[in-house]
Design an enzyme around this catalytic site. Structure first.
Site, PDB file in Angstrom:
ATOM      1  CG  ASP A  17      -1.862   1.407   1.465  1.00 15.94           C
ATOM      2  OD1 ASP A  17      -1.456   2.134   0.770  1.00 15.94           O
ATOM      3  OD2 ASP A  17      -2.758   0.901   2.158  1.00 15.94           O
ATOM      4  CB  ILE A  18       1.420   3.992  -2.427  1.00 13.64           C
ATOM      5  CG1 ILE A  18       2.605   4.768  -2.429  1.00 13.64           C
ATOM      6  CG2 ILE A  18       0.266   4.532  -2.376  1.00 13.64           C
ATOM      7  CD1 ILE A  18       2.926   5.347  -4.035  1.00 13.64           C
ATOM      8  N   GLY A  39      -9.235   4.992  -5.449  1.00 14.66           N
ATOM      9  CA  GLY A  39      -7.992   4.265  -5.602  1.00 14.66           C
ATOM     10  C   GLY A  39      -7.040   4.986  -4.838  1.00 14.66           C
ATOM     11  CB  VAL A  40      -3.455   5.729  -5.562  1.00 20.99           C
ATOM     12  CG1 VAL A  40      -2.239   6.817  -4.951  1.00 20.99           C
ATOM     13  CG2 VAL A  40      -3.141   4.470  -6.017  1.00 20.99           C
ATOM     14  CG  ASP A  41      -7.005  11.340  -5.600  1.00 20.92           C
ATOM     15  OD1 ASP A  41      -6.281  11.885  -4.752  1.00 20.92           O
ATOM     16  OD2 ASP A  41      -7.746  11.914  -6.334  1.00 20.92           O
ATOM     17  CB  SER A 128      -2.638   5.912 -16.328  1.00 20.20           C
ATOM     18  OG  SER A 128      -2.784   7.391 -16.362  1.00 20.20           O
ATOM     19  CB  THR A 129      -2.520   0.373 -14.495  1.00 15.73           C
ATOM     20  OG1 THR A 129      -2.123   0.398 -13.209  1.00 15.73           O
ATOM     21  CG2 THR A 129      -1.495   0.853 -15.315  1.00 15.73           C
ATOM     22  N   GLY A 130      -5.563   1.961 -13.164  1.00 15.73           N
ATOM     23  CA  GLY A 130      -6.740   1.846 -12.281  1.00 15.73           C
ATOM     24  C   GLY A 130      -7.811   2.229 -13.080  1.00 15.73           C
ATOM     25  CE1 TYR A 132      -9.050   9.051 -14.438  1.00 16.60           C
ATOM     26  CE2 TYR A 132      -6.811   9.769 -14.417  1.00 16.60           C
ATOM     27  CZ  TYR A 132      -8.177   9.984 -14.029  1.00 16.60           C
ATOM     28  OH  TYR A 132      -8.328  11.214 -13.685  1.00 16.60           O
TER      29      TYR A 132
END
Ligand code: ADP
Length: 187
Positions: A17-18, A39-41, A128-130, A132
């Site tokens: 997890d970032i 997502g990450v955001d 971008s790979t989620g 997007y």
């Protein structure tokens, strides 16, 4: 552990997890509104607390969001990192609308901001790979090649660039891409 050393910089792949990474800066896969998303955001704002969004709002007031391929920097709030670099990757719409260049630019400008701010270790998600929908095989090669190029051009800037892949499957894709990049470098 899959990694490659270029001069004094190590480029490393980990699964995780970032938001929990102990690095100088984590990169958020933001959207152009800078006002949060999934997502990450979503995870970054949840884990870092309201200070991050407050600074994002100031940036929006000043410059009206963040374009695709650009990046901005804020506090990391409660996160272990010192700073969050918010970058906007391209939405995949088939590959004919500059998606590759947009993705390259997102990585490059993020690293540029880290360098300007003296942040020596940076963790990236798979931008971008989620949501997007950028094809991850292609995205992984662009991500790694862009980082390797930057690190070669700015040999003294960074100690570590870490890619934090959320799933084992994503990590495997990046590990294959890293092998390819290494083979190309060795000629
Ligand atoms: P984008 O909108 O740029 O596609 P997303 O956040 O939707 O960004 O997804 C990017 C990648 O990050 C996806 O592979 C997703 O599985 C992954 N991801 C989601 N949450 C986390 C997290 N907390 N840490 C690391 N990676 C994450």
């Amino acid at each position: 552990m899959p990694e490659i050393t270029i001069g004094a910089t190590v480029v490393r792949l980990v699964q995780g997890d970032i938001t929990g990474q102990r690095v100088d800066a984590i990169v958020n896969a933001a959207n152009s509104s800078l006002l949060g998303g999934g997502g990450v955001d979503g995870a970054s704002h949840r884990a870092g607390g309201p200070e991050i969004l407050a600074e994002c709002r100031q940036i929006v007031a000043r410059q009206g969001g963040c374009k695709t391929g650009h990046a901005v920097i804020t506090t990391a709030g409660a996160l272990a990192a010192q700073k969050v670099i918010h970058t906007v990757g391209p939405v995949w719409t088939g590959g004919t609308r500059g998606e590759n260049v947009g993705l390259e630019s997102a990585y490059e400008r993020s690293l540029g901001l880290a360098r300007e701010h003296g942040l020596r270790s940076v963790a990236f998600p798979s931008i971008s790979t989620g949501a997007y929908r950028f094809p991850i095989d292609q995205a992984a090669l662009i991500a790694l090649n862009t980082v390797v190029r930057f690190v070669r051009q700015h040999a003294d800037a960074l100690d570590e660039v870490r890619f934090v892949l959320f799933t084992e499957a994503d990590l495997a894709v990046y590990a294959r891409a890293l092998d390819e990049v290494r083979d190309t470098m060795l000629g």
